[in-house]
Design an enzyme around this catalytic site. Structure first.
Site, PDB file in Angstrom:
ATOM      1  N   HIS A 146      42.376  30.444  33.743  1.00 20.38           N
ATOM      2  CA  HIS A 146      41.199  30.703  34.569  1.00 20.38           C
ATOM      3  C   HIS A 146      40.021  29.907  33.999  1.00 20.38           C
ATOM      4  O   HIS A 146      39.909  29.718  32.786  1.00 20.38           O
ATOM      5  CB  HIS A 146      40.819  32.183  34.534  1.00 20.38           C
ATOM      6  CG  HIS A 146      41.780  33.072  35.244  1.00 20.38           C
ATOM      7  ND1 HIS A 146      41.377  34.202  35.918  1.00 20.38           N
ATOM      8  CD2 HIS A 146      43.121  33.024  35.379  1.00 20.38           C
ATOM      9  CE1 HIS A 146      42.441  34.817  36.440  1.00 20.38           C
ATOM     10  NE2 HIS A 146      43.514  34.110  36.110  1.00 20.38           N
ATOM     11  N   GLU A 191      49.168  38.251  35.744  1.00 20.34           N
ATOM     12  CA  GLU A 191      47.863  37.981  35.141  1.00 20.34           C
ATOM     13  C   GLU A 191      47.739  38.759  33.835  1.00 20.34           C
ATOM     14  O   GLU A 191      48.081  39.940  33.763  1.00 20.34           O
ATOM     15  CB  GLU A 191      46.721  38.384  36.076  1.00 20.34           C
ATOM     16  CG  GLU A 191      45.345  38.112  35.457  1.00 20.34           C
ATOM     17  CD  GLU A 191      44.206  38.459  36.394  1.00 20.34           C
ATOM     18  OE1 GLU A 191      43.934  37.662  37.307  1.00 20.34           O
ATOM     19  OE2 GLU A 191      43.587  39.538  36.195  1.00 20.34           O
ATOM     20  N   ALA A 213      33.120  36.220  31.999  1.00 21.13           N
ATOM     21  CA  ALA A 213      31.914  35.716  32.661  1.00 21.13           C
ATOM     22  C   ALA A 213      31.178  34.743  31.754  1.00 21.13           C
ATOM     23  O   ALA A 213      30.933  35.026  30.579  1.00 21.13           O
ATOM     24  CB  ALA A 213      31.005  36.888  33.035  1.00 21.13           C
TER      25      ALA A 213
END
Length: 320
Positions: free
Chosen positions: A84, A24, A58
């Site tokens: 993502h 990641e 976010a």
């Protein structure tokens, strides 16, 4: 009565699949961070991972830098990006546009996440998606509309899984039911959040399989080398890091000793997961390569080099 198929008559049509390897990464926040990240990318690239995931802030707060990083990975490296995507606070129209943009760049893997709820406790905008399950179904609808464009590579959709109870969940059993619902909506695989006890991945796998979850569940492991990062992660996830490990890291006399302690603990977690039947290992790098590569060296995963790759060429030269 129909005769048995050739496939039924030959159950062992291929060798056991090699263990999957992935990392990641997160988009850089400054030019200096970008330079460090690209050093890490080049080092990790030599290990020939099956994919690298790229995080998404976010409510898509770093969308532009995430897409830029994905584009560079596709154009300048041999790495395959897993993008993502979070859905909280975004309308179906906005998300469909983002999915289309990712597909247009060449992305063929998406990790579908709910995302963090607003910190001010405000209600999401009317009409916005609320759960990862909704996002999976939206991705599949976009995929269906673009099926002719995807003949050389359909979309793989991944989701999150939780070895420990999600902070907002009433129980671990509820977490598994949510994972099962994601599978029914079209998820292809799951990657776990960080865990700290060697039994936790095996316990999750047992609960999930009993409930009917059949998709691969890939353990996500973080090099447990930074005391500060472990404390912060515990605060964010509500999962307390192992007290004994924390004490050993705090008592370490040097950064090198701390690295060795953390790497050994991470290898123990990964090996326990592999012994339980994990199909791969996903390493949360925090954009740093040293500890990730130390973990990988000690794991000695059964890997196969792609034909024509740098690693395969190097192995051939050594053999000659």
């Amino acid at each position: 009565m129909s005769p048995p198929s050739l496939i039924d008559a030959h159950p062992n049509l291929s060798d056991t699949a090699p263990v999957a390897l992935s990392y990641e990464l997160f988009p850089p926040r400054s030019p200096a961070a970008a330079e460090t990240l690209w050093t890490t990318i080049r080092e990790l690239e030599t290990t020939e991972p099956d994919y690298v995931s790229v995080t998404y802030g976010a409510s898509g707060s770093n969308r532009d830098t995430a897409v830029e990083l994905i584009n560079r990975l596709l154009l300048e490296t041999t790495l395959r990006p897993l993008a993502h995507l979070t859905c909280v606070g975004n309308s179906p129209q906005e998300l469909a546009g983002i999915v289309g943009e990712l597909l247009d760049t060449g992305v063929r893997g998406i990790l579908a996440l709910r995302g963090d709820l607003p910190k001010d406790a405000s209600a999401p905008a009317a009409g916005s998606l609320r759960y990862a399950q909704d996002l999976i179904e939206l991705i599949r609808r976009v995929e269906q509309r673009r099926s002719a464009l995807l003949c050389a590579g359909k979309i793989a959709v991944g989701v999150a899984a939780y070895p420990s109870r999600h902070p907002e969940s009433p129980s671990e059993e509820h977490d598994v039911e949510v994972l099962l619902a994601k599978q029914r909506s079209g998820a292809d695989f799951a990657i776990t959040q960080v865990f700290f006890e060697t039994r936790q991945y095996a316990d999750l796998l047992t609960r999930a399989r009993r409930a009917g979850v059949t998709i691969p569940i890939i353990p996500g492991v973080m090099p447990l080398t930074s005391l500060r990062r472990l404390k912060r992660l515990g605060e964010l996830t509500g999962v307390e890091p192992a007290p004994q490990l924390m004490a050993r890291l705090a008592a370490a006399g040097s950064d090198l000793e701390r690295l060795h302690i953390g790497v050994d603990a991470t290898v123990d977690l990964a090996n326990a997961a592999l012994d339980a039947g994990a199909p791969g290992i996903h390493i949360y790098t925090f954009n740093e390569h040293q500890s990730a590569l130390e973990v990988l060296d000690k794991l000695a995963l059964p890997r196969r080099s792609r034909p024509g790759s740098r690693r395969a060429s190097g192995a051939a030269q050594l053999a000659g």
